[in-house]
Motif scaffolding. Structure first.
Motif: not given
Length: 255
Positions: A11-26
């Protein structure tokens, strides 16, 4: 969660390699979160840091707060925050509780581009609530905990939202919409009463989705994003909550 993250990036025209960090909550305890994180990293070939958050139903807003704080590192430009729940994993279809719950995941991509602005956050403790004790696929003490939540949640809603507004020089009356974490149908009415606002200012999702745990506030953002009743600079409060844990509120400015 993989599909959710992938679609958010599309949706924001990005790919996974452009992320600097991912926060995941479950939402659930034990090893589920870490197993899921490992699976996602391997499936998507993620190379950036991935931070898991395990804090029950309040974890989604905590994850958002952690994601926002990552920008204290000037090198970080894009952070993904993923909140999800898998209630079906824990409750059988015959369990009456399952009729109140849903599975789901939602993702927010944080960055410096135009969009909703995160203005301020406020976290307070909820240590005085009776804990939900989970034993052998059922809540051992849900009745007592339910009474504790019903009696104490109104004060927590007021304190969290009032202190959040006070910190930035705003009044409750300045807020266009509130989403108060609503795992049951009575929360919206109680929130409107304690905040002294009309009930049409309280966005409720329970009737549409049931309980979505820590993803509930993120789904509220999706609902608000499709609203034609919001204008630039309108202020929104998201209130996340977990008993015997924390409550975090976020003030957002619409763009």
């Amino acid at each position: 969660m993989v599909n959710c993250l992938s679609k958010a990036l599309d949706q924001v025209n990005m790919n996974i390699n452009q992320l600097d960090c991912i926060i995941i909550n479950l939402v659930w305890p034990g090893n589920i979160l870490y197993e899921e994180v490992i699976a996602i990293v391997q499936q998507l070939n993620i190379v950036c840091p991935v931070i898991p958050v395990n804090l029950g139903t309040s974890g989604g807003m905590t994850a958002l707060e952690l994601g926002w704080s990552q920008f204290s590192n000037a090198k970080y430009r894009q952070v993904a925050v993923l909140a999800s729940c898998n209630y079906a994993h824990r409750f059988s279809a015959e369990d009456p509780v399952s009729s109140l719950l849903s599975d789901g995941a939602a993702c927010a991509i944080l960055g410096y581009d135009s969009g909703i602005s995160l203005v301020h956050s406020k976290t307070i403790q909820t240590y005085d609530y009776d804990p939900l004790i989970f034993i052998d696929n059922h809540f051992e003490s849900i009745k007592g905990s339910g009474r504790s939540i019903f009696s104490k949640l109104p004060k927590t809603i007021f304190n969290s939202c009032y202190q959040l507004c006070r910190d930035v020089g705003k009044d409750i009356s300045d807020i266009r919409y509130f989403h108060i974490y609503d795992p049951t149908s009575w929360v919206a009415e109680v929130a409107a009463k304690v905040l002294h606002v009309s009930e049409d200012k309280i966005l409720t999702l329970f009737d549409k989705y049931g309980g979505l745990g820590p993803a509930q506030n993120f789904f509220a953002l999706i609902e608000l994003n499709t609203s034609s009743d919001l204008f630039p600079e309108d202020l929104i409060i998201l209130f996340g909550f977990g008993p015997s844990s924390t409550s975090t509120s976020f003030l957002l400015s619409w763009r």
